[in-house]
Write a protein that holds these residues in place. Sequence first.
Motif, PDB file in Angstrom:
ATOM      1  N   GLN A 196      39.958  72.504 -38.048  1.00  0.00           N
ATOM      2  CA  GLN A 196      40.277  72.717 -39.562  1.00  0.00           C
ATOM      3  C   GLN A 196      41.656  72.243 -40.240  1.00  0.00           C
ATOM      4  N   ASP A 197      41.954  72.864 -41.397  1.00  0.00           N
ATOM      5  CA  ASP A 197      43.017  72.587 -41.996  1.00  0.00           C
ATOM      6  C   ASP A 197      44.234  73.495 -41.022  1.00  0.00           C
ATOM      7  N   LYS A 198      45.182  73.155 -40.852  1.00  0.00           N
ATOM      8  CA  LYS A 198      46.113  74.099 -40.257  1.00  0.00           C
ATOM      9  C   LYS A 198      46.418  75.331 -40.884  1.00  0.00           C
ATOM     10  N   HIS A 199      46.583  76.300 -40.237  1.00  0.00           N
ATOM     11  CA  HIS A 199      46.426  77.741 -40.617  1.00  0.00           C
ATOM     12  C   HIS A 199      46.961  78.586 -39.675  1.00  0.00           C
ATOM     13  N   TYR A 200      47.685  79.695 -40.396  1.00  0.00           N
ATOM     14  CA  TYR A 200      48.464  80.775 -39.424  1.00  0.00           C
ATOM     15  C   TYR A 200      47.461  81.559 -38.712  1.00  0.00           C
ATOM     16  N   HIS A 201      48.003  82.233 -37.525  1.00  0.00           N
ATOM     17  CA  HIS A 201      47.084  83.142 -36.604  1.00  0.00           C
ATOM     18  C   HIS A 201      47.854  84.552 -36.562  1.00  0.00           C
ATOM     19  N   PHE A 202      46.943  85.468 -36.437  1.00  0.00           N
ATOM     20  CA  PHE A 202      47.366  86.725 -36.283  1.00  0.00           C
ATOM     21  C   PHE A 202      46.724  87.382 -34.904  1.00  0.00           C
ATOM     22  N   ARG A 203      47.732  87.715 -34.119  1.00  0.00           N
ATOM     23  CA  ARG A 203      46.991  88.346 -32.601  1.00  0.00           C
ATOM     24  C   ARG A 203      47.236  89.795 -32.607  1.00  0.00           C
ATOM     25  N   CYS A 204      46.290  90.356 -32.260  1.00  0.00           N
ATOM     26  CA  CYS A 204      46.260  91.944 -32.161  1.00  0.00           C
ATOM     27  C   CYS A 204      46.971  92.222 -30.778  1.00  0.00           C
TER      28      CYS A 204
END
Length: 129
Positions: free
Chosen positions: A73-81
């Motif tokens: 996909q387009d570059k995006h940020y990630h959140f990790r729990c």
Amino acid sequence: MDRRDTKQREAILKFLKNTHTHPTVDQIYEEVRKEIPNISKGTVYRNLLVLSENGDVSELNLQGTFSRYEEKQDKHYHFRCEKCGRVFDVDEPIDKDLDERIARKTGFTVLHHQTEFRGLCKDCNIVKT
Ligand SMILES: [Zn+2]
Ligand SMILES: [Zn+2]
């Protein structure tokens, strides 16, 4: 590329298209094995490399974890729990200004940056009584 390879690759890609959990190789293997019982982990890994090279999937290199994969996909940020370890997409455009700011500050050529948000997901944030 023989037919068996194609079938395996399609199964991997299909799974990644239908999931948003950013699975590891192990998790992809466990899932694809349900459809193709005799597939090996090495084959899954090899196919993931080819799919990455073709641009069909992205490999995420998050800090201190196994590689995880997602459909390209387009570059995006990630959140990790930090508690359950799940990785979520963050619907926030990549901050290109940051690259430029750092480039001006340092004189370096900045190609991209990688930021990972960490904390507790909604499920883990619930205080259990
Ligand atoms: Zn969590
Ligand atoms: Zn993602």
